[in-house]
Each structure stands twice: as structure tokens, then as C-alpha cells.
Enzyme design. Structure first.
Site, short mmCIF file in Angstrom:
data_model
loop_
_atom_site.label_atom_id
_atom_site.label_comp_id
_atom_site.label_asym_id
_atom_site.label_seq_id
_atom_site.Cartn_x
_atom_site.Cartn_y
_atom_site.Cartn_z
N VAL A 186 0.84 -1.21 0.00
CA VAL A 186 0.00 0.00 0.00
C VAL A 186 0.87 1.26 0.00
O VAL A 186 0.56 2.24 -0.70
CB VAL A 186 -0.96 -0.01 1.21
CG1 VAL A 186 -1.80 1.26 1.25
CG2 VAL A 186 -1.86 -1.24 1.16
N ALA B 142 -6.01 19.61 -3.15
CA ALA B 142 -5.66 19.82 -1.73
C ALA B 142 -5.38 21.29 -1.42
O ALA B 142 -5.53 21.73 -0.29
CB ALA B 142 -4.44 18.97 -1.38
N ALA C 295 9.76 5.34 7.33
CA ALA C 295 10.38 4.39 8.26
C ALA C 295 10.01 2.98 7.82
O ALA C 295 8.84 2.68 7.60
CB ALA C 295 9.89 4.63 9.68
N ARG D 73 11.73 -1.33 8.19
CA ARG D 73 12.88 -2.15 8.60
C ARG D 73 13.77 -2.46 7.41
O ARG D 73 14.97 -2.61 7.54
CB ARG D 73 12.39 -3.45 9.23
CG ARG D 73 12.14 -3.27 10.71
CD ARG D 73 11.81 -4.58 11.32
NE ARG D 73 10.68 -5.18 10.62
CZ ARG D 73 9.81 -6.01 11.16
NH1 ARG D 73 9.94 -6.36 12.40
NH2 ARG D 73 8.80 -6.51 10.47
N GLU E 107 -10.01 5.88 5.73
CA GLU E 107 -10.72 5.39 4.54
C GLU E 107 -10.14 4.08 4.03
O GLU E 107 -10.88 3.18 3.59
CB GLU E 107 -10.65 6.47 3.44
CG GLU E 107 -11.47 6.16 2.22
CD GLU E 107 -12.97 6.10 2.50
OE1 GLU E 107 -13.49 4.97 2.53
OE2 GLU E 107 -13.60 7.15 2.69
N GLY F 243 -1.36 -15.93 -4.79
CA GLY F 243 -1.05 -14.73 -4.02
C GLY F 243 -2.29 -13.97 -3.56
O GLY F 243 -2.18 -12.89 -2.99
N ASP G 52 -11.01 -10.30 9.48
CA ASP G 52 -10.75 -9.07 8.72
C ASP G 52 -12.09 -8.39 8.37
O ASP G 52 -12.26 -7.18 8.56
CB ASP G 52 -9.97 -9.43 7.44
CG ASP G 52 -9.76 -8.24 6.53
OD1 ASP G 52 -8.96 -7.35 6.88
OD2 ASP G 52 -10.42 -8.18 5.47
N LYS H 179 -13.76 -4.64 9.74
CA LYS H 179 -14.33 -3.62 8.85
C LYS H 179 -15.81 -3.38 9.17
O LYS H 179 -16.28 -2.24 9.18
CB LYS H 179 -14.16 -4.06 7.39
CG LYS H 179 -12.68 -4.14 6.97
CD LYS H 179 -12.53 -4.90 5.66
CE LYS H 179 -11.07 -5.06 5.25
NZ LYS H 179 -10.87 -5.99 4.14
N GLY I 16 -5.10 -4.10 -2.72
CA GLY I 16 -4.18 -3.81 -3.82
C GLY I 16 -3.49 -2.47 -3.62
O GLY I 16 -3.99 -1.59 -2.90
N1 HSE Z 1 -6.98 -9.24 3.14
C1 HSE Z 1 -8.02 -8.34 2.76
C2 HSE Z 1 -8.91 -9.00 1.68
C3 HSE Z 1 -7.55 -7.03 2.22
O1 HSE Z 1 -8.69 -10.14 1.32
O2 HSE Z 1 -9.85 -8.34 1.27
C4 HSE Z 1 -7.06 -6.11 3.29
O3 HSE Z 1 -8.05 -5.86 4.23
#
Ligand code: HSE
Length: 437
Positions: free
Chosen positions: A14, A33, A43, A45, A129, A187, A201, A205, A302
Site C-alpha cells: 500500500v 488539496a 520508516a 525495517r 478510509e 497470491g 478481517d 471492517k 491492492g
Molecule cells: N486481506 C483483505 C482482503 C484485504 O482479502 O480483502 C485487506 O483488508
């Protein structure tokens, strides 16, 4: 005009998308803007990766705390994820008077109350968002676009991984485990897919959306969560024959005495728009009393889609950071002193229609025994399907769709049906939502 300075924490997918889009659309974004938005410190690692993505002219460090305490940074983007370091960094940034843009749904769904309170006290914005449905501007729509409405309910396909798996199971008739492996190879699914396939997840949300829709505190711990584990292809096929598709939905519904908040596989009418959201796409259906049903569709994950949401927040913060905090849009849509104490109802009090699949002895009276239990529990039958038994087979599958009923009554009926001598093994029970009112 003087640029606004942004510090980015975590430069993964992202972060990369945010850089790409900010650079490609720099001129248009600045015109919107009112001043240039510059990521001046990153920042991560992995400093080599950070250099490749950020290019020259950006100061790099592996110490995220140095970024949140940098006096030249106006906005911190948190893309680290998780609850621990990310929480410390966000709270530290707020304490240092910085605005925060984050895609971290888990953090806000669990610790949102503490974080929003801290931001409120400090007079800074926490924009998120990108935390819900990737590139779809659903937070903006719920928080601002629909602010005339009393929101009745919302239901969303808000996890692309599970929607991809369900689409493949239906298309190819493959079992869940096979499709999951395929999704990992492509993937789409993480190596550890628990958060996605377990429904967590989506629950993060849904928790955030419910909070904004109804003006209630974020309460992830009260969200009822069921993922895809255990879902069988046979149910996808039976649902199809009855005119339904199965989607993993995050649902928040206003009821008289509280709010329903739940994530689970759900039968939805096959002809509905949301049933036809396929592959990794996301969609959220929101029903307001004035506007009626509204539907938001797009890519839920994405690099560039989520980067698009991050940048929308950067633009919002840039426009508003000099405004009196009282004139900004409240974090959770409602003024902080106007939050409601509507409880999140226990799942036993949820009201849904149901799909029940059971294996029964193919003998006289079997169906009568089952329907009597449903009637005794005041559960009304909407449709029924009985599989033609194979040659010489003395058992069959019966599938019953019920009208809406209180979950507790269905639980009771399921237990009693399972105890009938004509019923073999456990019932499969899924919830069904017509999503029409
Ligand atoms: N892993 C989430 C999804 C995307 O498969 O929609 C990020 O929240």
C-alpha cells in the site's frame, strides 16, 4: 505554496501504491488539496526496499518513532498493521500533535475508542478510509454522503480473499481446501490465511462501519464472527438450485433494542447485484431511510486502490488541518458527546431467515416430525427441496429455507431436530438475507 509534510510508517504494497499515485497525479492532487503533499520521511525495517520504492529525496530510517516525533512532519501514515507497535506509534503521533492516516482496521476496531478519544483531546484527525474496502470510498459515503439518513442496515462483501474463494468454489465445484491452496499459490490468500478465512478481517471492517452508521462506539469484541471454514460445496449447489448464492457478508442492522453486528456466510438472492460481485471484488450495500438502498463497488485491496484511499485522506487532512477541530467531520460521524449507547445484541437475538440442510431416513413421517418442531418454535417455512435418493439409498437430503426468525428459536429447533431418530448426524445451518428492506 508550502507543501504539507508526511511521514510514512511501513512501505509495503500500500505504501508503494501511495507513492506511485501521489507522483503520477501530483498536479491534480495539489489542485484539489490546495498545496503539495510530500512524503518526506519513511520508516521501514527494510531500508533497501524503502529506497527502491521511495526514490531519492526522501529521508529513510528504520526507527518509526523518529518519524512520529519529527517536528517537521504534519501527517503520519501508519501502514505497519497489527495492535502493538502500531498502537504505540499512533498514540505517540497523536500526542505529538500529528494527524494520522491509517489503513489499520484491526487496530481501530479493537482500540478505536482510546485512539479517537486521544485524537479528540489533542485536536487532531485520525482518518481511515483505507481501512475498509480498500479503494471504495465507503467511509466518506457513510460519514458524510448519507448524513441525512437514519441508516437502517448495511451489508458488505468486505474481504476479497474469501469472495475469491467462494466464487471459485461455485464456478468450479471445488472444495474449500483446494480453492484455498490455489488462492495461496496465486497470491490472493496470505500464507497464514486465518484473519481472512476466519472472517476476522471482515469483522474489523464491519465493526468500523457499524460504528459510523449508528453512532455507537467501536466494539469488535461484540461482533459475531463465522468464517468460511466448514463451508461445503454441496451447500453452494443447493443454494444455487433454490435461487441463492453464498457470500461472506459483514452485516450491521439497527433493531429496536440494539444493533446486530455479525459476519458469516450468507445466502443472498442470486439475482441481486451483491450476489454477482465476484472474485476478489468488494461491495457494500447501505440502506438509509431517506435514500433507500445504495451500493458501493470496487477493489477492496491492492497497491493503487488502497493508495487511492490513503491519498483521499491526505487530501482531506490537508484541506482541514487549519480548521477549528469543532468544524471538522467527527471521527465516527456523530459528535463525540452524541454517541449512542445502543447495545450490540447477542447473536441469539439476531433475526434472520435460515437455510437448513439435514440428512434424513427416507421414511413416512420424517418430514412431518421436522416441520412440527419448526412450527412449535414459531418458525415459518419459505421453501423446501428434497434430493431424489439414489437407487437403493434409504436416506436423503432435505433442505428447508425459513422465513425470518429469532436466532435463539432456530438454535432450539436445530437441537431438537438433531435428536429425532429419523435425522442422521448434524444439521448444516446457514443464514439467509433477502437484503430488500
Ligand atoms: N486481506 C483483505 C482482503 C484485504 O482479502 O480483502 C485487506 O483488508
Amino acid at each position: 505554496m508550502k507543501p504539507i509534510n508526511v511521514g510514512l510508517l511501513g512501505i509495503g504494497t500500500v505504501g508503494g501504491g501511495t507513492f506511485t499515485v501521489l507522483k503520477r497525479n501530483e498536479e491534480e492532487i495539489t489542485r484539489r488539496a490546495g498545496r503539495p503533499i510530500r512524503i518526506t520521511r519513511v520508516a521501514d525495517r527494510d531500508l533497501e526496499l524503502a529506497r527502491r520504492v521511495a526514490g531519492d529525496g526522501v529521508a529513510l530510517t528504520d526507527d518509526a518513532f523518529a518519524v512520529v516525533s519529527d517536528p517537521d512532519i504534519d501527517i503520519v501514515i501508519e501502514l505497519i498493521g497489527g495492535y502493538t507497535v502500531a498502537k504505540e506509534l499512533v498514540l505517540q503521533a497523536i500526542d505529538n500533535g500529528k494527524h494520522v492516516v491509517t489503513a489499520n482496521k484491526a487496530l481501530l476496531a479493537v482500540h478505536g475508542t482510546e485512539i479517537f478519544e486521544a485524537a479528540q483531546k489533542k485536536g487532531v484527525m485520525v482518518a481511515f478510509e483505507a481501512a475498509v474496502a480498500g479503494g471504495i470510498p465507503i467511509i466518506k459515503a457513510l460519514r458524510e454522503g448519507l448524513s441525512a439518513n437514519r441508516i437502517d442496515w448495511l451489508a458488505g462483501i468486505i474481504n476479497g480473499t474469501t469472495n475469491y474463494i467462494l466464487s471459485e468454489m461455485r464456478d468450479k465445484g471445488l472444495p474449500f481446501a483446494d480453492v484455498l491452496k490455489e488462492a495461496q499459490a496465486l497470491g490472493y490468500a496470505e500464507a497464514d490465511p486465518t484473519t481472512d478465512i476466519g472472517g476476522f478481517d471482515a469483522a474489523h471492517k464491519a465493526t468500523l462501519m457499524a460504528s459510523i452508521a449508528f453512532g455507537i462506539p467501536v466494539q469488535f469484541d461484540k461482533c459475531h464472527v463465522e468464517g468460511l471454514v466448514g463451508l461445503e460445496s454441496v451447500d453452494i449447489r443447493y443454494a444455487e438450485r433454490l435461487g441463492y448464492r453464498i457470500k461472506l457478508l459483514g452485516i450491521a442492522r439497527r433493531r429496536e433494542h440494539g444493533v446486530e453486528l455479525r459476519v458469516h456466510p450468507t445466502l443472498v438472492p442470486a439475482k441481486s447485484l451483491i450476489a454477482n460481485v465476484e472474485g476478489p471484488m468488494n461491495a457494500v450495500l447501505v440502506h438509509g431511510d431517506a435514500v433507500g438502498p445504495t451500493l458501493y463497488y470496487g477493489q477492496g485491496a491492492g497497491a493503487e486502490p488502497t493508495g487511492s484511499a490513503v491519498i483521499a485522506d491526505l487530501v482531506d487532512v490537508t484541506r482541514l488541518h487549519t480548521a477549528d477541530p469543532e468544524h471538522r467531520v467527527p471521527h465516527l460521524a456523530f459528535q463525540p458527546d452524541q454517541m449512542a449507547d445502543q447495545p450490540v445484541l447477542p447473536i441469539e437475538e439476531a433475526e434472520t431467515a435460515c437455510y437448513l440442510r439435514m440428512r434424513v431416513a427416507d421414511q413416512p413421517g420424517a418430514l412431518a416430525d421436522i416441520t412440527r418442531i419448526l412450527a412449535d418454535n414459531q418458525i415459518s417455512i419459505d421453501a423446501m427441496l428434497q434430493r431424489e435418493p439414489d437407487e437403493g439409498e434409504d436416506q436423503t437430503d432435505i433442505i428447508i429455507l425459513t422465513h425470518r426468525s429469532i436466532e435463539g428459536r432456530i438454535n432450539d429447533a436445530v437441537l431438537k431436530i438433531e435428536q429425532l431418530p429419523v435425522v442422521v448426524g448434524k444439521l448444516t445451518r446457514l443464514r439467509l438475507e433477502d437484503l430488500d428492506k
